[in-house]
Design a protein around this motif. Structure first.
Motif, PDB file in Angstrom:
ATOM      1  N   ASP A   1       1.034  -1.218   0.217  1.00  0.00           N
ATOM      2  CA  ASP A   1      -0.193   0.139   0.131  1.00  0.00           C
ATOM      3  C   ASP A   1       0.886   1.257  -0.016  1.00  0.00           C
ATOM      4  O   ASP A   1       1.633   1.379   0.870  1.00  0.00           O
ATOM      5  N   PRO A   2       1.011   2.041  -0.979  1.00  0.00           N
ATOM      6  CA  PRO A   2       1.967   3.191  -1.231  1.00  0.00           C
ATOM      7  C   PRO A   2       1.372   4.322  -0.273  1.00  0.00           C
ATOM      8  O   PRO A   2       2.370   5.172  -0.011  1.00  0.00           O
ATOM      9  N   LYS A   3       0.266   4.249   0.373  1.00  0.00           N
ATOM     10  CA  LYS A   3      -0.307   5.099   1.038  1.00  0.00           C
ATOM     11  C   LYS A   3      -0.214   4.973   2.636  1.00  0.00           C
ATOM     12  O   LYS A   3      -0.107   5.522   3.543  1.00  0.00           O
ATOM     13  N   GLY A   4       0.408   3.725   2.744  1.00  0.00           N
ATOM     14  CA  GLY A   4       0.704   3.003   4.051  1.00  0.00           C
ATOM     15  C   GLY A   4       2.247   2.638   4.579  1.00  0.00           C
ATOM     16  O   GLY A   4       2.202   1.443   4.746  1.00  0.00           O
ATOM     17  N   ILE A   5       3.070   3.479   4.473  1.00  0.00           N
ATOM     18  CA  ILE A   5       4.414   3.278   4.694  1.00  0.00           C
ATOM     19  C   ILE A   5       4.695   3.824   6.150  1.00  0.00           C
ATOM     20  O   ILE A   5       4.397   5.096   6.491  1.00  0.00           O
ATOM     21  N   LEU A   6       4.768   2.906   7.112  1.00  0.00           N
ATOM     22  CA  LEU A   6       4.939   3.249   8.645  1.00  0.00           C
ATOM     23  C   LEU A   6       6.496   3.079   9.115  1.00  0.00           C
ATOM     24  O   LEU A   6       7.181   2.025   8.863  1.00  0.00           O
TER      25      LEU A   6
END
Length: 371
Positions: free
Chosen positions: A292-297
């Motif tokens: 998920d490119p929106k979800g790098i944690l």
């Protein structure tokens, strides 16, 4: 009831059972969803803080108290210094005298040499006709001038040369990370044996070291710096003192890569500073079709002192990076990774939806076959 009506009912029952299993159980996946990691129980105290990495957050992070356990300090190079004579050093004196009836030389000699004169614990050497002369704390040239002045009182034409062999107090240890480790005397004529000069005397940095780091131990304290910084900034090339210890080693800092990244591993620091964007490149980017490119944690734990001193809201912090936005990309290039951070690439929700749809499709096909 006819068999023709009964079969669709059985199919619905079977599909309902599958749906119940999917809802009740977690499907096997390679990484968690972002919402799973950032979700907290509203009825209980927060266990961590969540921050979206944006251009507005970066100045705030820079004002947070630093993690002193991750800091590395170094000594500035400083100006030229003269190495002072110390107890335990060996002094070699050559005295030139042209007088016919010299006290120190024979008629066919022009000079005499006094070898291996040990500087005593009190800082003195013994000189014929002059007895004890205190020279500890003086540079070699200052000691020569002092002996010269006193010698001229009894031998006006005398000329004195002085050489010092440093004792153990005036040597430094090059412990490891070079071709020729060992103990090296500080016998540079200008008194400017530096860290890079010592490493050069040791044959240079050994092969196979990742992002070589230099550690200098002095007076019970340890100072560290990247070797590359010493090369790039000569003012940081510290002048050594007696009993200093220098070690060259691989950079022991690392961060972790987990989840739907191309690489799941312990990743060593291969440079002095690593941004979140650098880290993504180092781990091979996102796993195609799953990440998920929106979800790098980025998961990080701060010391309690940082929270008390105006830092984050909680010791445990999750930073979220959205690589689908320009601000997210630019900000990720300025957001610095700390040693022992965990970079978690979460799985796309689309993957879970596709898995469920695929499971339903397989179940319907199985039902048609069975009924």
């Amino acid at each position: 009831m006819s068999q023709r009506l009964f079969s669709p009912i059985k199919k619905l029952i079977l599909l309902g059972a599958v749906l119940g299993i999917v809802v009740a159980c977690s499907l096997p996946r390679g990484a968690p969803l972002q919402r799973e990691l950032t979700k907290q129980n509203k009825n209980e105290p927060a266990e961590f803080a969540v921050y979206q990495v944006t251009k507005n957050l970066l100045p705030q992070i820079e004002r947070w108290p630093s993690d002193t356990s991750a800091e590395r300090h170094w000594l500035r190079g400083g100006g030229a210094t003269s190495v002072a004579i110390a107890p335990g050093d060996m002094v070699r004196l050559t005295i030139w005298d042209s007088e016919v009836n010299s006290l120190l030389t024979s008629p066919d000699q022009k000079s005499t040499t006094l070898e291996d004169m040990l500087v005593s614990r009190s800082g003195t050497i013994f000189m014929p006709y002059l007895e004890k002369i205190h020279i500890a704390g003086l540079s070699a040239d200052a000691a020569r001038q002092k002996i010269q002045r006193q010698m001229e009182q009894i031998i006006p034409s005398a000329q004195v040369q002085l050489a010092v062999t440093p004792g153990s107090r005036h040597s430094v240890d090059l412990v490891g990370g070079v071709s020729q480790p060992g103990s090296y005397p500080l016998n540079d004529p200008d008194g400017r044996m530096t860290v890079l000069g010592l490493i050069s005397q040791g044959g240079g940095v050994a092969d196979g070291l990742d992002n070589p780091q230099v550690s200098l131990t002095r007076g019970g304290r340890v100072y560290q710096i990247a070797l590359k910084r010493l090369y790039e900034n000569p003012t940081l090339d510290t002048v050594l003192r007696g009993r200093d210890k220098v070690i060259v080693s691989s950079d022991d800092r690392f961060f972790r890569s987990l989840g739907a990244s191309a690489t799941e591993a312990i990743v060593p620091f291969d440079r002095e500073v690593i941004s979140a964007l650098d880290a993504m490149s180092m781990i091979g980017g996102l796993r195609e079709g799953r990440a998920d490119p929106k979800g790098i944690l980025i998961l990080r734990e701060y010391p309690a002192s940082a929270v008390r001193s105006g830092g984050p809201d909680h010791q445990r912090v999750i930073f979220s990076v959205d690589l689908t936005k320009a601000d997210g990309l630019f900000s990720a290039d300025r957001f610095l990774i700390h040693p022992e951070d965990t970079v978690m690439v979460t799985e796309s929700p689309v993957v879970l939806a596709e898995t469920i749809i695929g499971l339903f499709t397989s179940t319907i096909r199985a039902g048609n076959t069975a009924f």
